[in-house]
Design a protein around this motif. Sequence first.
Motif, PDB file in Angstrom:
ATOM      1  N   LEU A   1       4.415 -11.116   3.598  1.00 17.24           N
ATOM      2  CA  LEU A   1       4.617 -10.975   2.367  1.00 17.24           C
ATOM      3  C   LEU A   1       4.277  -9.221   2.305  1.00 17.24           C
ATOM      4  O   LEU A   1       4.997  -8.515   1.534  1.00 17.24           O
ATOM      5  CB  LEU A   1       3.768 -11.676   1.441  1.00 17.24           C
ATOM      6  N   HIS A   2       3.143  -8.746   2.620  1.00 21.50           N
ATOM      7  CA  HIS A   2       2.813  -7.354   2.678  1.00 21.50           C
ATOM      8  C   HIS A   2       3.886  -6.601   3.141  1.00 21.50           C
ATOM      9  O   HIS A   2       4.366  -5.424   2.733  1.00 21.50           O
ATOM     10  CB  HIS A   2       1.543  -7.083   3.391  1.00 21.50           C
ATOM     11  N   MET A   3       4.644  -7.040   4.526  1.00 24.26           N
ATOM     12  CA  MET A   3       5.643  -6.005   5.229  1.00 24.26           C
ATOM     13  C   MET A   3       6.608  -6.105   4.488  1.00 24.26           C
ATOM     14  O   MET A   3       7.525  -5.063   4.357  1.00 24.26           O
ATOM     15  CB  MET A   3       5.912  -6.706   6.799  1.00 24.26           C
ATOM     16  N   SER A   4       7.027  -7.194   3.810  1.00 28.84           N
ATOM     17  CA  SER A   4       8.224  -7.521   3.074  1.00 28.84           C
ATOM     18  C   SER A   4       8.254  -6.242   1.591  1.00 28.84           C
ATOM     19  O   SER A   4       9.129  -5.540   1.489  1.00 28.84           O
ATOM     20  CB  SER A   4       8.656  -8.701   2.342  1.00 28.84           C
ATOM     21  N   VAL A   5       7.099  -6.326   1.061  1.00 24.20           N
ATOM     22  CA  VAL A   5       6.694  -5.334  -0.173  1.00 24.20           C
ATOM     23  C   VAL A   5       6.802  -3.967   0.478  1.00 24.20           C
ATOM     24  O   VAL A   5       7.429  -2.921  -0.201  1.00 24.20           O
ATOM     25  CB  VAL A   5       5.624  -5.496  -0.953  1.00 24.20           C
ATOM     26  N   ASN A   6       6.162  -3.670   1.415  1.00 20.05           N
ATOM     27  CA  ASN A   6       5.885  -2.409   2.258  1.00 20.05           C
ATOM     28  C   ASN A   6       7.499  -1.808   2.574  1.00 20.05           C
ATOM     29  O   ASN A   6       7.564  -0.731   2.285  1.00 20.05           O
ATOM     30  CB  ASN A   6       4.956  -2.391   3.264  1.00 20.05           C
ATOM     31  N   ALA A   7       8.326  -2.657   3.270  1.00 24.82           N
ATOM     32  CA  ALA A   7       9.316  -2.343   3.701  1.00 24.82           C
ATOM     33  C   ALA A   7      10.250  -1.755   2.513  1.00 24.82           C
ATOM     34  O   ALA A   7      11.100  -0.689   2.585  1.00 24.82           O
ATOM     35  CB  ALA A   7      10.221  -3.413   4.331  1.00 24.82           C
ATOM     36  N   GLN A   8      10.184  -2.601   1.361  1.00 24.21           N
ATOM     37  CA  GLN A   8      10.974  -2.028   0.042  1.00 24.21           C
ATOM     38  C   GLN A   8      10.328  -0.792  -0.404  1.00 24.21           C
ATOM     39  O   GLN A   8      11.276   0.102  -0.861  1.00 24.21           O
ATOM     40  CB  GLN A   8      10.998  -3.154  -0.952  1.00 24.21           C
ATOM     41  N   THR A   9       9.242  -0.735  -0.495  1.00 25.89           N
ATOM     42  CA  THR A   9       8.524   0.527  -0.946  1.00 25.89           C
ATOM     43  C   THR A   9       8.704   1.761  -0.160  1.00 25.89           C
ATOM     44  O   THR A   9       9.393   2.912  -0.474  1.00 25.89           O
ATOM     45  CB  THR A   9       7.210   0.501  -1.191  1.00 25.89           C
ATOM     46  N   THR A  10       8.952   1.638   1.166  1.00 23.39           N
ATOM     47  CA  THR A  10       9.266   2.642   2.130  1.00 23.39           C
ATOM     48  C   THR A  10      10.990   3.032   1.954  1.00 23.39           C
ATOM     49  O   THR A  10      10.919   4.121   2.163  1.00 23.39           O
ATOM     50  CB  THR A  10       8.947   2.076   3.770  1.00 23.39           C
ATOM     51  N   SER A  11      11.640   1.896   1.844  1.00 22.80           N
ATOM     52  CA  SER A  11      13.105   2.344   1.625  1.00 22.80           C
ATOM     53  C   SER A  11      13.373   3.262   0.514  1.00 22.80           C
ATOM     54  O   SER A  11      13.920   4.010   0.498  1.00 22.80           O
ATOM     55  CB  SER A  11      13.827   1.083   1.718  1.00 22.80           C
ATOM     56  N   ASP A  12      12.435   2.859  -0.949  1.00 23.43           N
ATOM     57  CA  ASP A  12      12.701   3.579  -1.846  1.00 23.43           C
ATOM     58  C   ASP A  12      12.118   4.807  -1.687  1.00 23.43           C
ATOM     59  O   ASP A  12      12.672   5.983  -1.995  1.00 23.43           O
ATOM     60  CB  ASP A  12      12.071   2.839  -3.045  1.00 23.43           C
ATOM     61  N   GLU A  13      11.016   5.077  -1.181  1.00 24.34           N
ATOM     62  CA  GLU A  13      10.513   6.458  -0.769  1.00 24.34           C
ATOM     63  C   GLU A  13      11.345   7.304  -0.123  1.00 24.34           C
ATOM     64  O   GLU A  13      11.396   8.425  -0.349  1.00 24.34           O
ATOM     65  CB  GLU A  13       9.148   6.420  -0.272  1.00 24.34           C
ATOM     66  N   VAL A  14      12.036   6.831   1.010  1.00 20.70           N
ATOM     67  CA  VAL A  14      12.948   7.502   1.606  1.00 20.70           C
ATOM     68  C   VAL A  14      14.064   8.026   0.752  1.00 20.70           C
ATOM     69  O   VAL A  14      14.622   9.280   0.664  1.00 20.70           O
ATOM     70  CB  VAL A  14      13.670   6.707   2.984  1.00 20.70           C
ATOM     71  N   GLN A  15      14.483   7.043  -0.175  1.00 15.02           N
ATOM     72  CA  GLN A  15      15.722   7.576  -1.178  1.00 15.02           C
ATOM     73  C   GLN A  15      15.455   8.509  -2.098  1.00 15.02           C
ATOM     74  O   GLN A  15      15.962   9.361  -2.254  1.00 15.02           O
ATOM     75  CB  GLN A  15      15.979   6.233  -1.671  1.00 15.02           C
ATOM     76  N   ILE A  16      13.995   8.244  -2.478  1.00 10.55           N
ATOM     77  CA  ILE A  16      13.390   9.451  -3.473  1.00 10.55           C
ATOM     78  C   ILE A  16      13.368  10.708  -2.753  1.00 10.55           C
ATOM     79  O   ILE A  16      13.716  11.640  -3.234  1.00 10.55           O
ATOM     80  CB  ILE A  16      12.112   8.826  -4.008  1.00 10.55           C
ATOM     81  N   ARG A  17      12.683  10.669  -1.323  1.00 10.04           N
ATOM     82  CA  ARG A  17      12.776  12.040  -1.049  1.00 10.04           C
ATOM     83  C   ARG A  17      14.081  12.748  -0.428  1.00 10.04           C
ATOM     84  O   ARG A  17      14.145  13.806  -0.592  1.00 10.04           O
ATOM     85  CB  ARG A  17      11.751  11.610   0.646  1.00 10.04           C
ATOM     86  N   SER A  18      15.079  11.919  -0.306  1.00 11.61           N
ATOM     87  CA  SER A  18      16.436  12.328  -0.048  1.00 11.61           C
ATOM     88  C   SER A  18      17.047  12.935  -1.459  1.00 11.61           C
ATOM     89  O   SER A  18      17.634  14.086  -1.342  1.00 11.61           O
ATOM     90  CB  SER A  18      17.118  11.153   0.243  1.00 11.61           C
ATOM     91  N   THR A  19      16.685  12.328  -2.599  1.00 13.63           N
ATOM     92  CA  THR A  19      17.043  12.991  -4.013  1.00 13.63           C
ATOM     93  C   THR A  19      16.382  14.229  -3.889  1.00 13.63           C
ATOM     94  O   THR A  19      17.142  15.180  -4.541  1.00 13.63           O
ATOM     95  CB  THR A  19      16.696  11.991  -5.105  1.00 13.63           C
TER      96      THR A  19
END
Length: 141
Positions: free
Chosen positions: A17-35
């Motif tokens: 569960l922690h990895m699933s939540v963390n993966a979503q957060t990591t994906s969002d952070e990558v997209q935010i940093r791209s913006t």
Amino acid sequence: MKKYLTVPALIILMSFLHMSVNAQTTSDEVQIRSTIQNYFDGSHTDNPELLKAAFHPDATLKYIKEGKYQMIPIQKYFTFFTNSKKREFEEKIFYVDQYGNAANVKLSARYATYQFVDYMNLLKTEEGWKIVSKISHREEF
């Protein structure tokens, strides 16, 4: 007869569960940093199209100038960029703070004699993460 999860099974479940939540957060952070990188790249290259990719069309820029509150629509801000020069500055992201579909990024653009420190508020829209407001402080050296 009641069935209970064993401690090892519970640890594995919690890790998953922690990895699933963390993966979503990591994906969002990558997209935010791209913006944010689109913002930096558009600023460096004087390219309004890159800036438009970073900002929501209804975004605003707010700052204090000569002690007075100023606000301009982002569409006016885009007119300051004309693909006619290169801007040399050192870019830095201090932090990305994201929760759900909202995020805040503190960043700076350091020029030779001054710097801007900005707080970008972003929302995850149907088009992806977009800057919806920018508040800015200019500091002279």
